[in-house]
Design a protein around this motif. Structure first.
Motif, PDB file in Angstrom:
ATOM      1  N   GLN A 140      -9.656  -0.382  -2.986  1.00 23.09           N
ATOM      2  CA  GLN A 140      -9.755  -0.094  -1.554  1.00 23.09           C
ATOM      3  C   GLN A 140     -11.056   0.631  -1.228  1.00 23.09           C
ATOM      4  O   GLN A 140     -11.741   0.316  -0.245  1.00 23.09           O
ATOM      5  N   PRO A 184      -0.652  -3.106  -5.677  1.00 23.73           N
ATOM      6  CA  PRO A 184      -1.228  -4.076  -4.746  1.00 23.73           C
ATOM      7  C   PRO A 184      -0.921  -5.524  -5.099  1.00 23.73           C
ATOM      8  O   PRO A 184      -0.772  -6.354  -4.204  1.00 23.73           O
ATOM      9  N   THR A 192      -1.217  -8.898  -1.739  1.00 22.93           N
ATOM     10  CA  THR A 192       0.232  -8.674  -1.821  1.00 22.93           C
ATOM     11  C   THR A 192       0.972  -9.938  -2.212  1.00 22.93           C
ATOM     12  O   THR A 192       1.948  -9.881  -2.978  1.00 22.93           O
ATOM     13  N   ASN A 238      -2.535   3.908  -5.370  1.00 23.06           N
ATOM     14  CA  ASN A 238      -2.832   2.825  -4.421  1.00 23.06           C
ATOM     15  C   ASN A 238      -2.687   3.305  -2.984  1.00 23.06           C
ATOM     16  O   ASN A 238      -2.220   2.585  -2.122  1.00 23.06           O
ATOM     17  N   SER A 239      -3.098   4.553  -2.716  1.00 16.41           N
ATOM     18  CA  SER A 239      -2.979   5.045  -1.338  1.00 16.41           C
ATOM     19  C   SER A 239      -4.035   6.112  -1.047  1.00 16.41           C
ATOM     20  O   SER A 239      -3.697   7.263  -0.760  1.00 16.41           O
ATOM     21  N   VAL A 253       0.867  -1.176   0.000  1.00 18.24           N
ATOM     22  CA  VAL A 253       0.000   0.000   0.000  1.00 18.24           C
ATOM     23  C   VAL A 253       0.901   1.222   0.000  1.00 18.24           C
ATOM     24  O   VAL A 253       1.979   1.223   0.606  1.00 18.24           O
ATOM     25  N   GLY A 274      -5.543   0.104  -7.492  1.00 17.80           N
ATOM     26  CA  GLY A 274      -5.529  -0.234  -6.077  1.00 17.80           C
ATOM     27  C   GLY A 274      -6.388   0.711  -5.253  1.00 17.80           C
ATOM     28  O   GLY A 274      -7.104   0.286  -4.330  1.00 17.80           O
ATOM     29  N   PRO A 328      -1.847   3.715   6.232  1.00 19.42           N
ATOM     30  CA  PRO A 328      -3.309   3.845   6.188  1.00 19.42           C
ATOM     31  C   PRO A 328      -3.939   4.243   7.513  1.00 19.42           C
ATOM     32  O   PRO A 328      -5.014   4.848   7.523  1.00 19.42           O
ATOM     33  N   LEU A 367      -5.752  -6.287   1.209  1.00 22.18           N
ATOM     34  CA  LEU A 367      -4.468  -5.887   0.636  1.00 22.18           C
ATOM     35  C   LEU A 367      -3.368  -6.890   0.975  1.00 22.18           C
ATOM     36  O   LEU A 367      -2.524  -7.204   0.129  1.00 22.18           O
TER      37      LEU A 367
END
Length: 384
Positions: A359, A254, A381, A176-177, A107, A355, A111, A377
């Motif tokens: 999410q 991801p 991975t 992806n964040s 990620v 990603g 988070p 996630l």
């Protein structure tokens, strides 16, 4: 990362190191180590790295946070070979993380939260901490860096000039964040936003030559903007460590399939620009403020909104620009034998989203349960 070929390229009328038909590539992936229950970052990188052995230990790196590890593939010549290395390295790191009581998670940004923000006990990291203060103690962020073999530095800097209008599209595909502090930030890549406070990170400036590049880097070091040449963190650069062009604009992906897709597109993009430089095609002249704006839009929207078209001007649907990128690099994808794989994986991303999109879909379906997102996630991975 390249071998000689029969046909030399030229830059500004001079012959440079010839390149092969198939360019080599390698990938660096950074991962977070998260608490399986709370999702908070865990400062157990030393234990994870110490538990690795064999090739995995050789291909691992300590990172700027105690909650991060980096895994680095060997030099590869095709995407199938790259994929094998990525699967093996992720599996090894995930096993070591589990033994340390953590989850390995691909990620792009922390988070939930990171309580321990001290840097590892290395002289260079301490120097960065002293120089940049609180910026150096932000929560951890994780990227995917793709290296493509271009051993001639003069050619490499000219290729970077040509890459400028395309890198926001690559950035959007890797978003992806979206999460920070347990909530959706409204940005597909919060990692990109977080990194903007570093003075040596951002779009690659246009350089007339490698001499111009080196002189500029020297001036920035003398001004205290960076400690050394390794702190050139522009989105594309002649690598400070390898004979490559390094693209470092993307969040860590991801899944392995996502990483392979990005690596295939980036290699084809670099190969296309090598051809343009060799043919004497000038790089497009684009104002730095517009390039920066395009990257901001890519970090905000990912591929779920609009991107800025730096060739024609104005905003367009993101997937239209992805299609433009694909059309531009299709001959290089074909030459490398990657076209069918890239087409399949792009179709998958069109259906499933990036990603960041995935999410957010889980968040929406679980009433905002961040732990459900992180469990997904972690599984993704290491999915082979």
């Amino acid at each position: 990362m390249a071998q000689p070929d029969d046909e030399p390229a030229t830059v500004a009328g001079s012959t440079v190191v010839p390149l092969p038909t198939t360019l080599t590539l390698g990938v660096e992936e950074e991962f977070l180590l998260l608490d399986p229950t709370t999702g908070e970052s865990m400062p157990v990188a030393d234990r994870v790295l110490g538990a690795l052995s064999g090739d995995a230990r050789e291909q691992s790196r300590q990172e700027f946070r105690h909650s991060m590890v980096e895994m680095v593939t060997p030099v590869c010549t095709d995407l199938a070979q790259l994929r094998e290395h990525l699967v093996a390295l992720r599996a090894a790191a995930a096993g070591a993380a589990e033994a340390a009581g953590a989850r390995l998670v691909a990620v792009g940004a922390t988070p939930v939260c990171e309580a321990h923000r001290t840097v590892p006990d290395e002289q260079r990291y301490h120097a960065m901490s002293r120089r940049f203060g609180p910026v150096a103690h932000d929560p951890a962020v994780c990227g995917c860096h793709v290296h493509v073999g271009v051993p001639d530095r003069e050619l490499a800097v000219q290729v970077c000039n040509h890459l400028r209008p395309w890198l926001p599209v690559v950035q959007a595909l890797t978003a992806n964040s979206p999460l920070h502090d347990g909530r959706d930030t409204g940005h597909a890549s919060w990692r990109s936003m977080q990194l903007e406070r570093w003075p040596s990170i951002g779009p690659t400036p246009h350089f007339a030559s490698i001499a111009d590049y080196d002189a500029t880097v020297g001036e920035l070091i003398a001004a205290g903007i960076m400690l050394d040449a390794a702190m050139v963190y522009w989105y594309a650069r002649p690598s400070a460590a390898y004979p490559t062009v390094e693209i470092r604009v993307g969040d860590v992906c991801p899944t392995v399939d996502d990483t392979v897709l990005v690596a295939g597109l980036v290699r084809a993009l670099v190969a296309t620009m090598v051809d343009r430089v060799g043919a004497g095609v000038p790089a497009p002249t684009i104002r730095d403020c517009l390039v920066a704006a395009a990257h901001w839009r890519a970090a905000h929207d990912g591929v779920d909104g609009n991107l800025i078209d730096l060739h024609a001007g104005g905003a367009r649907p993101a997937w239209d620009l992805v299609d433009d990128l694909l059309a531009t690099v299709a001959p290089a994808l074909t030459r490398h034998g990657d076209l069918d794989l890239v087409l399949r994986q792009l179709d998958r991303v069109r259906r499933e989203g990036t990603g960041a999109t995935r999410q957010r879909r889980i968040m929406a379906g679980t009433d905002g349960d961040v732990r459900a997102v992180l469990t997904h996630l972690a599984t993704q991975t290491t999915a082979g």
